[in-house]
Design a protein around this motif. Structure first.
Motif, PDB file in Angstrom:
ATOM      1  N   THR A 108     -11.751  25.911  14.306  1.00 18.51           N
ATOM      2  CA  THR A 108     -11.023  26.191  13.077  1.00 18.51           C
ATOM      3  C   THR A 108     -11.051  24.975  12.153  1.00 18.51           C
ATOM      4  OG1 THR A 108      -8.905  25.387  13.943  1.00 18.51           O
ATOM      5  CG2 THR A 108      -9.454  27.715  14.343  1.00 18.51           C
ATOM      6  N   LYS A 109     -10.712  25.186  10.887  1.00 14.63           N
ATOM      7  CA  LYS A 109     -10.673  24.080   9.924  1.00 14.63           C
ATOM      8  C   LYS A 109      -9.663  23.027  10.362  1.00 14.63           C
ATOM      9  CE  LYS A 109      -9.942  23.026   5.038  1.00 14.63           C
ATOM     10  NZ  LYS A 109      -9.617  23.578   3.690  1.00 14.63           N
ATOM     11  N   SER A 119      -8.687  22.360  13.446  1.00 13.99           N
ATOM     12  CA  SER A 119      -9.233  21.642  14.607  1.00 13.99           C
ATOM     13  C   SER A 119     -10.305  20.657  14.183  1.00 13.99           C
ATOM     14  CB  SER A 119      -9.802  22.628  15.623  1.00 13.99           C
ATOM     15  OG  SER A 119      -8.789  23.447  16.168  1.00 13.99           O
TER      16      SER A 119
END
Length: 211
Positions: free
Chosen positions: A192-193, A195
């Motif tokens: 994800t962005k 992460s």
């Protein structure tokens, strides 16, 4: 044996969920470092097609770069199985190196038979700081053998590890690495962005991240 790209190996490892990203519940490595990212290559042993791909890839690296090796040595415990598979396909003897001598019996550090002054190709599972890997190298050298090089499935590519291998004069070759794994994870939407931002922060200073 068919040569497989680093990106393809990374995609295959992602496909079996061998990569874990846990920004809020970081892993603790043997070195004591905290990490939001972990690559568990040992899961590949449970998937025959990928297990064969990894075996063949490691064997190819040895054939092309360390063909003069008399014996294959796996680093315990993560690389024992893959090392044995690689030794089998190359038709070479196999030994493995413990992290510490066992506390009973012969108290061996190196398990298996070796002739004096054999040339050794070391198989490792994963390279983080390089400490445990080079400990195995020094155990083999202390026993009178010559380490011609090391192959591994994955490396984080940290400067501290690269410098340590250079100082010890050990050539390291890997099937894939952090950069290719991250690219594959981003392309597939595995990360994800949020992460990704955490991983960038960790990458800047991995030894102090999470303290």
């Amino acid at each position: 044996m068919v040569t497989v790209s680093k990106k393809q190996i990374a995609k295959e490892l992602l496909g079996i969920s061998a990569v874990k990203v846990q920004p809020n519940d970081p892993f603790t490595w043997a070195s004591g470092w905290k990490s939001p990212f972990y690559c568990d290559n040992r899961k590949a042993l449970s998937y025959p097609a990928l297990r064969t791909m990894v075996r063949d890839g490691l064997a190819q690296l040895i054939k092309e770069n360390f063909a003069d090796a008399d014996v294959i040595a796996g680093v315990a415990t993560g690389a024992i199985a893959q090392g044995a598979l690689v030794a089998d396909i190359l038709g070479k003897p196999f030994v493995y190196v413990r992290s510490a001598p066992k506390d009973h019996g012969l108290a061996n550090l190196i398990e298996g038979y070796m002739e004096p002054d054999w040339k050794v190709a070391v198989v490792e599972d994963l390279i983080s700081t390089g400490g445990s890997s080079l400990k195995a190298v020094n155990a083999l050298r202390d026993a009178g053998h010559t380490v011609v090089g090391m192959v591994a499935s994955f490396t984080y590519g940290f400067d501290v590890a690269q410098k340590a291998f250079e100082q010890e004069g050990v050539k390291l070759l890997t099937l894939t690495d952090y950069e290719n794994m991250l690219d594959a994870a981003i392309e597939s939407g595995y990360i994800t962005k949020e992460s990704l931002e955490t991983l960038h922060e960790w990458r800047k200073d991995p030894s102090n991240w999470g303290k």
